[in-house]
Scaffold this motif. Structure first.
Motif, PDB file in Angstrom:
ATOM      1  N   PHE A  41       0.826  -1.194   0.000  1.00 40.73           N
ATOM      2  CA  PHE A  41       0.000   0.000   0.000  1.00 40.73           C
ATOM      3  C   PHE A  41       0.868   1.254   0.000  1.00 40.73           C
ATOM      4  CE2 PHE A  41      -2.714  -3.148   2.113  1.00 40.73           C
ATOM      5  CZ  PHE A  41      -3.910  -2.961   1.451  1.00 40.73           C
ATOM      6  N   SER A  42       0.339   2.317  -0.576  1.00 39.33           N
ATOM      7  CA  SER A  42       0.910   3.658  -0.432  1.00 39.33           C
ATOM      8  C   SER A  42      -0.198   4.563   0.069  1.00 39.33           C
ATOM      9  CB  SER A  42       1.437   4.187  -1.769  1.00 39.33           C
ATOM     10  OG  SER A  42       2.530   3.418  -2.208  1.00 39.33           O
ATOM     11  N   VAL A  43       0.148   5.441   1.008  1.00 37.55           N
ATOM     12  CA  VAL A  43      -0.810   6.363   1.606  1.00 37.55           C
ATOM     13  C   VAL A  43      -0.470   7.773   1.131  1.00 37.55           C
ATOM     14  CG1 VAL A  43      -1.738   7.290   3.770  1.00 37.55           C
ATOM     15  CG2 VAL A  43      -0.995   4.898   3.650  1.00 37.55           C
ATOM     16  N   TYR A  44      -1.481   8.484   0.655  1.00 36.71           N
ATOM     17  CA  TYR A  44      -1.309   9.849   0.168  1.00 36.71           C
ATOM     18  C   TYR A  44      -2.290  10.764   0.883  1.00 36.71           C
ATOM     19  CZ  TYR A  44       1.005   7.483  -3.750  1.00 36.71           C
ATOM     20  OH  TYR A  44       1.831   6.709  -4.523  1.00 36.71           O
ATOM     21  N   ILE A  53      -1.194  11.204  -8.200  1.00 32.04           N
ATOM     22  CA  ILE A  53      -1.566  11.296  -9.608  1.00 32.04           C
ATOM     23  C   ILE A  53      -0.465  10.712 -10.491  1.00 32.04           C
ATOM     24  CG2 ILE A  53      -2.052  12.911 -11.497  1.00 32.04           C
ATOM     25  CD1 ILE A  53      -3.545  14.646  -9.376  1.00 32.04           C
ATOM     26  N   ASN A  54       0.778  10.932 -10.141  1.00 34.24           N
ATOM     27  CA  ASN A  54       1.885  10.338 -10.909  1.00 34.24           C
ATOM     28  C   ASN A  54       1.826   8.816 -10.866  1.00 34.24           C
ATOM     29  OD1 ASN A  54       2.973  12.741 -11.810  1.00 34.24           O
ATOM     30  ND2 ASN A  54       4.414  12.907 -10.114  1.00 34.24           N
ATOM     31  N   GLU A  55       1.519   8.258  -9.687  1.00 34.39           N
ATOM     32  CA  GLU A  55       1.404   6.797  -9.615  1.00 34.39           C
ATOM     33  C   GLU A  55       0.263   6.295 -10.488  1.00 34.39           C
ATOM     34  OE1 GLU A  55       0.924   2.939  -6.701  1.00 34.39           O
ATOM     35  OE2 GLU A  55       0.834   4.917  -5.757  1.00 34.39           O
ATOM     36  N   VAL A  62      -5.468   1.168 -13.676  1.00 33.35           N
ATOM     37  CA  VAL A  62      -5.951   1.554 -12.357  1.00 33.35           C
ATOM     38  C   VAL A  62      -7.305   0.881 -12.167  1.00 33.35           C
ATOM     39  CG1 VAL A  62      -6.655   3.458 -10.848  1.00 33.35           C
ATOM     40  CG2 VAL A  62      -4.736   3.764 -12.446  1.00 33.35           C
ATOM     41  N   ILE A  63      -7.486   0.260 -11.011  1.00 34.34           N
ATOM     42  CA  ILE A  63      -8.699  -0.502 -10.733  1.00 34.34           C
ATOM     43  C   ILE A  63      -9.318   0.029  -9.446  1.00 34.34           C
ATOM     44  CG2 ILE A  63      -9.628  -2.802 -10.239  1.00 34.34           C
ATOM     45  CD1 ILE A  63      -6.946  -3.778 -11.723  1.00 34.34           C
TER      46      ILE A  63
END
Length: 178
Positions: A41-44, A53-55, A62-63
């Motif tokens: 996971f990544s948390v933003y 947005i870059n990821e 993207v799902i």
């Protein structure tokens, strides 16, 4: 191949911004991704939206659930130059709506397909944001991303998922999530 599962929670509710037509004013509280590339996971938070947005833009796909009708619209004001419609996306809600002819909730498909339930809802997440309980928002959003990923993988592997009817019956619906 990098599949990125994504969900976000907002700072505000529709009633706070003058209704659903002002979805772009909801503002990001927290966005969570889970990537097949990192297997994590990544948390933003709101300040991290450019990295989020870059990821999303760098993903093979993207799902998520209601990405085109909610998440992308909340993100749009942060990057007016980005065409979110050009990001390869599987919006599970839209796919199911096309097949079934009506909208269905993530909780309905998660409980019927996985025997799992959402841990909270968007209203609760906004309350947590206002109380400064940011870790609770992140954990809830992570749980939604995990449920979304598991439902997607079940559908991809089996060609169908289950949902609960309004009367509580468990029904099967074909999906093409390859």
């Amino acid at each position: 191949m990098n599949l990125v599962f994504f969900d976000l929670e907002s700072q505000n509710l529709f009633q706070d911004v003058g209704g659903r037509e002002n979805i772009s004013k909801l503002r990001v509280a927290c966005g969570i991704t889970w990537s097949t590339q990192t297997n994590d996971f990544s948390v933003y938070w709101e300040k991290d939206v450019p990295a989020l947005i870059n990821e999303l833009r760098s993903a093979t796909k993207v799902i998520g659930f209601n990405l085109k009708g909610f998440d992308y619209l909340v993100l749009q004001p942060y990057a007016p130059e980005v065409r979110f419609a050009s990001i390869p996306t599987v919006d599970m809600l839209l796919d199911l709506q096309k097949t079934l002819g009506f909208r269905i909730g993530l909780d309905s498909i998660a409980s019927a397909t996985l025997g799992a339930a959402k841990t909270a809802d968007g209203v609760q997440a906004v309350e947590w944001f206002r109380e400064g309980q940011l870790e609770k928002i992140a954990e809830y959003c992570k749980a939604d991303v995990e449920i979304t990923r598991r439902v997607y993988e079940f559908g991809r592997d089996n060609g169908y998922i289950f949902y609960k009817s309004k009367l509580g019956s468990k029904l099967k619906v074909a999906v093409q999530w390859k």
